[in-house]
Design an enzyme around this catalytic site. Structure first.
Site, PDB file in Angstrom:
ATOM      1  CB  CYS A 261       7.080  -4.753  -1.782  1.00 13.57           C
ATOM      2  SG  CYS A 261       6.107  -4.421  -3.265  1.00 13.57           S
ATOM      3  NE  ARG A 289       6.371  -3.862   5.719  1.00 15.20           N
ATOM      4  CZ  ARG A 289       5.203  -3.540   5.136  1.00 15.20           C
ATOM      5  NH1 ARG A 289       4.859  -4.102   3.994  1.00 15.20           N
ATOM      6  NH2 ARG A 289       4.401  -2.633   5.673  1.00 15.20           N
TER       7      ARG A 289
HETATM    8  N1   CP Z   1       4.031  -5.078   0.878  1.00 20.48           N
HETATM    9  C1   CP Z   1       2.885  -4.675   1.429  1.00 20.48           C
HETATM   10  O1   CP Z   1       2.742  -3.543   1.899  1.00 20.48           O
HETATM   11  O2   CP Z   1       1.904  -5.630   1.442  1.00 20.48           O
HETATM   12  P1   CP Z   1       0.384  -5.404   1.855  1.00 20.48           P
HETATM   13  O3   CP Z   1      -0.229  -4.558   0.777  1.00 20.48           O
HETATM   14  O4   CP Z   1      -0.204  -6.783   1.913  1.00 20.48           O
HETATM   15  O5   CP Z   1       0.342  -4.692   3.182  1.00 20.48           O
HETATM   16  N1  NVA Z   2       3.011  -0.475  -5.449  1.00 21.33           N
HETATM   17  C1  NVA Z   2       2.085  -1.373  -4.806  1.00 21.33           C
HETATM   18  C2  NVA Z   2       2.649  -1.819  -3.507  1.00 21.33           C
HETATM   19  C3  NVA Z   2       1.796  -2.756  -2.718  1.00 21.33           C
HETATM   20  C4  NVA Z   2       2.423  -3.162  -1.409  1.00 21.33           C
HETATM   21  C5  NVA Z   2       0.756  -0.688  -4.610  1.00 21.33           C
HETATM   22  O1  NVA Z   2       0.750   0.488  -4.220  1.00 21.33           O
HETATM   23  O2  NVA Z   2      -0.275  -1.318  -4.839  1.00 21.33           O
END
Ligand code: CP
Ligand code: NVA
Length: 320
Positions: A261, A289
């Protein structure tokens, strides 16, 4: 009023419609076409935690659709200057959608409980449904029918993996989680998914050979999520045997795709060799996204009568 607090808020057919809308909008953008379907609509972005992808993809996405976004950080005083009831009843008069990244899932649920403006969960401690939309869109790129395919998440039962498990169940995919037992998703979280989707095929394991061999996609995330920094050293020790590196990937098929992600801690949960390999889809995944969230915003506008199927048809977009 419709909100997206979790993928449990959607029927399977609605999820497919959102993805299809996002994919059609993506194709149009690739041809240089940016239909102004959300002209003069306003998206508020209420964030309690840092973000690159969620923040920028929502802002860019609504701008490309003719609307505008405003970032609301701490200075607006959510939870500090006035009650949440006063806060959201006022904000709802100025805006058409609110995306909220909150420390606590209950905070996003509370915003939605007033039913004044559609609330979108932009990540909480519990779930990350917008990420799951982009994950599905990315996996569909290697064949639109996801049923029967397998995604193996390497890491803990966290916001990203919980949403991915539910997204998998909604698409007939096999979901596997590989990691230390004490970080598995709880039985009650798995049961909640199985109750809604009785055919959900989910398995958690500490054995790489058990859950990587059949994987079409291997997915990982940071070992320490935002808010868990105090556990970072312990987590580094506990997750070290589960680093997604070339050795671990030998348990998977040679054409298995790699997802993350982002943001990644390179050298911790994943190595440069794997994340930069030809099998990695992480950059496109982050790009998706924006496309998936455009699908979501358009779908929400349809639900609330701000847009019609005829408006979409005029831009050559079909409602599936
Ligand atoms: N994957 C994701 O939600 O990235 P950000 O924390 O940069 O929004
Ligand atoms: N599991 C991570 C995802 C970030 C996009 C967090 O919550 O920091």
């Amino acid at each position: 009023m419709r909100h997206l607090i979790s993928l449990f808020d959607l029927q399977q057919s609605e999820l497919q419609t959102i993805l299809s809308l996002g994919e059609q909008i993506k194709t149009l953008l690739e041809r240089g076409v940016r239909p102004p379907l959300l002209a003069r609509q306003v998206l508020a972005m209420l964030f309690e935690k840092p973000s690159l992808r969620t923040r920028v993809s929502f802002e860019a996405g609504i701008c490309q659709l003719g609307g505008t976004a405003m970032f609301l950080g701490q200075e607006v005083g959510w939870k500090s200057r006035e009650t949440t009831a006063d806060f959201i009843r006022v904000l709802a008069q100025y805006t058409d959608f609110v995306v909220c990244r909150a420390k606590l899932h209950s905070s996003v649920q509370e915003l939605a409980s007033f039913d004044r403006v559609p609330i979108i969960n932009g990540l909480t401690d519990l779930s990350h449904p917008c990420q799951a939309l982009a994950d599905l869109m990315t996996m569909r790129q290697s064949g639109p029918d996801l049923a029967g395919r397998q995604v193996t998440f390497v890491g803990d039962g966290n916001n990203v993996s919980r949403s991915l498990a539910l997204a998998s169940a909604m698409n007939g995919m096999k979901f596997r989680l590989l990691g230390p037992r004490e970080y598995f998703m709880t039985d009650s979280e798995l049961q909640q998914i199985s109750q809604r989707y009785p055919n959900a095929d989910m398995l958690q394991s500490e054995q790489p050979e058990e859950v990587l061999a059949g994987a079409d996609f291997v997915y990982t995330d940071v070992w320490t999520s935002m808010g868990q920094e105090a556990e970072s050293e312990r987590r580094k020790r506990d997750f070290a045997p589960f680093q997604v590196n070339e050795k671990l990937m030998r348990h998977a098929a040679s054409d298995c795709k790699v997802l993350h992600c982002l943001p990644a801690k390179r050298g911790e949960e994943i190595t440069d060799e794997v994340i930069d390999s030809g099998h990695s889809m992480v950059v496109e995944q982050a790009g998706n996204r924006m496309h998936a969230q455009k699908g979501l915003l358009i779908w929400l506008a349809l639900q609330h009568g701000q847009l019609s199927a005829a408006d979409l048809a005029a831009e050559g977009i079909q409602l599936s």
